[in-house]
Design an enzyme around this catalytic site. Structure first.
Site, mmCIF file in Angstrom:
data_model
loop_
_atom_site.group_PDB
_atom_site.id
_atom_site.type_symbol
_atom_site.label_atom_id
_atom_site.label_comp_id
_atom_site.label_asym_id
_atom_site.label_seq_id
_atom_site.Cartn_x
_atom_site.Cartn_y
_atom_site.Cartn_z
ATOM 1 N N LYS A 116 0.832 -1.200 0.000
ATOM 2 C CA LYS A 116 0.000 0.000 0.000
ATOM 3 C C LYS A 116 0.868 1.252 0.000
ATOM 4 C CE LYS A 116 -2.726 -1.337 3.438
ATOM 5 N NZ LYS A 116 -2.407 -2.779 3.467
ATOM 6 N N TYR A 148 1.290 4.124 6.482
ATOM 7 C CA TYR A 148 2.666 3.644 6.320
ATOM 8 C C TYR A 148 3.642 4.818 6.335
ATOM 9 C CZ TYR A 148 1.188 -1.086 4.835
ATOM 10 O OH TYR A 148 0.685 -2.360 4.777
#
Length: 357
Positions: A116, A148
């Protein structure tokens, strides 16, 4: 690493699909290993620590005296929105590293993320302009907010403040051994195949035409653990982000019939549109309890063995997804896995543990 009689490691998320194998590998290599989880579970030879990443004060108390040199962060908590994901998961990295800061023993922190990073978060998954495949580590961040990125930024800030090395490990779909994990494709597909056999129904590919036909890759959990340890103990792994995949590629139209043959069921490939597992398995909880009783299995709760939504998401993508491993190889990590062997090896481990019949 600092010179101590036994190097010390802390694995955060020690009961997860990566945390279990990483903590076991570290213990087997002679590390004094601490495994942190909310449940307080840990692999054999690993000292368990029960703590909640969402409770900074209790976390600091639980970690006091552990004095790890190597810290591996393999846990995350899925929230309803990406803003919440950023607040909770970015905050967890910040609070964890702050709890360890006073003792000043940390020499390397490895953070597990995933693809992702290139594809975008759940809310904007694969909707923006993305890099060509295979994905390479030097690609710039996407414009979408992404937990992230928040985790990385907390890691980088703490590393600069405390002078330790870091590594980020971007995995694809993970093949591994765990129960109660939200993203476990091997066990999910094996559970689906077991139910198909019990019901006498075909093993139907649930995903998209693109995923059925296109080239893809996956990540073996043991291989990811090996890369994390390598990065923590090798100069080539310091202050770098690495993709981590098995090193081979495959098509689901090639592997799917082999999984069906292994379980002794008929199979069907993509036909017209995705036929999702969440729909097909919506009423499977009671049947799984019956299967568990019939075969004396240890886990009768299907929610702890199958993550239908996650496998549907990975297999339903309408884009080609695979990664480039050259950066890791050039830096010195050259290990690989055969994906077909990986899948069936884990199935056999689940059978030996009486999680599958």
């Amino acid at each position: 690493m600092a010179s101590t009689e036994r190097p010390r490691a802390l694995v955060v998320g020690a009961t997860g699909i990566i945390g279990q194998t990483l903590s076991a590998q570290l213990a087997a290599r002679g590390w004094e290993t601490f495994g942190l989880s909310r449940s307080g579970g840990a692999a054999a030879g690993v000292a368990p620590i029960r703590a909640d990443l969402a409770d900074p004060a209790a976390l600091a108390d639980a970690l006091r005296g552990t004095r790890p040199e190597f810290v591996a962060i393999t846990a995350w908590s899925r929230q309803a929105t990406e803003a919440e994901n950023i607040a909770v998961n970015g905050g967890a990295v910040r609070d964890l590293l702050a709890a360890l800061e006073p003792e000043k023993t940390v020499r390397h922190v490895a953070l597990m993320t995933g693809l992702k990073h290139y594809l975008g978060p759940f809310e904007a998954y694969a909707t923006g302009v993305m890099a060509d495949t295979p994905f390479r580590e030097e690609e710039p961040r996407l414009d979408s907010p992404n937990f992230y990125y928040a985790q990385e930024d907390e890691l980088f800030a703490s590393a600069a403040r405390n002078d330790f090395g870091w590594s980020v490990h971007r995995s694809h779909t993970v093949f591994g051994f765990a129960t109660g994990n939200a993203m476990n494709m091997v066990l999910t597909l094996a559970t689906y195949a077991t139910i198909c056999k019990e019901r006498g129904m075909p093993f139907i590919f649930p995903g998209s035409e693109m995923q059925w036909n296109s080239v893809t890759d996956v990540t073996d959990a043991d291989l990811l653990a090996e890369q994390m340890i390598w990065a923590a103990t090798s100069e080539g792994g310091r202050d770098q982000a690495f993709n981590i995949a098995n090193g081979d590629v495959f098509r689901w139209r090639w592997l799917w019939p082999q999984i069906a043959a292994y379980f002794g069921v008929e199979w069907e490939g993509f036909s017209g549109s995705p036929r999702t597992l969440e729909t097909a398995m919506a009423d499977s909880a009671a049947l799984w309890r019956d299967i568990a009783a019939k075969y004396d299995l240890v886990e009768p709760d299907i929610a702890r063995v199958a993550s239908w939504w996650h496998s549907d998401g990975d297999l339903g993508r309408n884009i080609e997804v695979l990664t480039d491993m050259n950066k890791s190889r050039k830096a010195g990590f050259t290990a690989s896995r055969d994906t077909r062997d990986s899948f069936f090896d884990y199935v056999e481990r689940y059978r030996a543990a009486r999680i599958l019949p």
